[in-house]
Design an enzyme around this catalytic site. Sequence first.
Site, mmCIF file in Angstrom:
data_model
loop_
_atom_site.group_PDB
_atom_site.id
_atom_site.type_symbol
_atom_site.label_atom_id
_atom_site.label_comp_id
_atom_site.label_asym_id
_atom_site.label_seq_id
_atom_site.Cartn_x
_atom_site.Cartn_y
_atom_site.Cartn_z
ATOM 1 N N GLU A 1 0.869 -1.166 0.000
ATOM 2 C CA GLU A 1 0.000 0.000 0.000
ATOM 3 C C GLU A 1 0.913 1.225 0.000
ATOM 4 O O GLU A 1 1.683 1.432 0.945
ATOM 5 C CB GLU A 1 -0.896 0.017 1.239
ATOM 6 C CG GLU A 1 -1.787 1.243 1.341
ATOM 7 C CD GLU A 1 -2.611 1.265 2.618
ATOM 8 O OE1 GLU A 1 -3.535 2.108 2.694
ATOM 9 O OE2 GLU A 1 -2.344 0.464 3.535
ATOM 10 N N GLU B 1 -8.735 10.618 4.984
ATOM 11 C CA GLU B 1 -8.962 9.783 6.160
ATOM 12 C C GLU B 1 -9.191 10.682 7.373
ATOM 13 O O GLU B 1 -8.236 11.200 7.943
ATOM 14 C CB GLU B 1 -7.753 8.886 6.439
ATOM 15 C CG GLU B 1 -7.487 7.824 5.406
ATOM 16 C CD GLU B 1 -6.250 7.009 5.737
ATOM 17 O OE1 GLU B 1 -6.327 5.773 5.699
ATOM 18 O OE2 GLU B 1 -5.196 7.611 6.033
#
Length: 245
Positions: A140, A225
């Site tokens: 990621e 986020e």
Amino acid sequence: MHLLTAIVVAASTLTLGVAQTISGRFDCLPAGAYTLCQNLWGSTSGVGAQNSTLISASGNSVSWSTAWNWANNQNSVKSYANVISNSAKGVQLQSISSAPTTWSWVYRSQSTGIRADVAYDIWLGTAPSGNPASTASSYEIMIWLSGLGGIQPVGSQVTSGISIGGHTWNLWRGPNSNWQVLSFVSASGDIPNFNADLNQFFQYLRTNQGVAGTQYVQAIQAGTEPFTGSADLLTSSYSVSINRI
């Protein structure tokens, strides 16, 4: 970093230039060359709500916004509202000549002391395709254009002062589930107007972090986020593409 479970696709069909809003936990909406998704994967760790709005989509460009208000568990991510490219994927790193991207964003409003990032989330794996945050994921790759409230990426900082794309970055690395997370964090504060070649980040990781050129780009996402606080984040323009050698 983001666990994708069920996805409920919004029933409405995209009409370019007509704003449409989604509010369900895993609602997604067609957005031209992209798909806009709420992905409130961590919402059960807090109290609050979020909705995301597709403003317009034309060619390879998309404009969207997301508004959120989250409380409790200040160290837990509540969501990753994002757009994911429908075409910039399925290419091995060693076969990429360039991966141009632009991202212009702004907080139209924000509460004092919000804890949130604005970041790319790029997924690599050994197969040409695979869902983000799944058994198909090997790496990621995050690129933090903003990180507010003292939040930190997964793992620990391993390198600082990296110059890529006209900006300076600190690199964090650590494991999450079955994949490795490598996060480039802006060393000079927010980057609200980002214009770069993602392949420069890929080449750095190949040369310095042991990421194999045979890894495939399985997904490129761009979003935010939130941990706690409230905000209204507008992306006025976003685009990404991959060019092959």
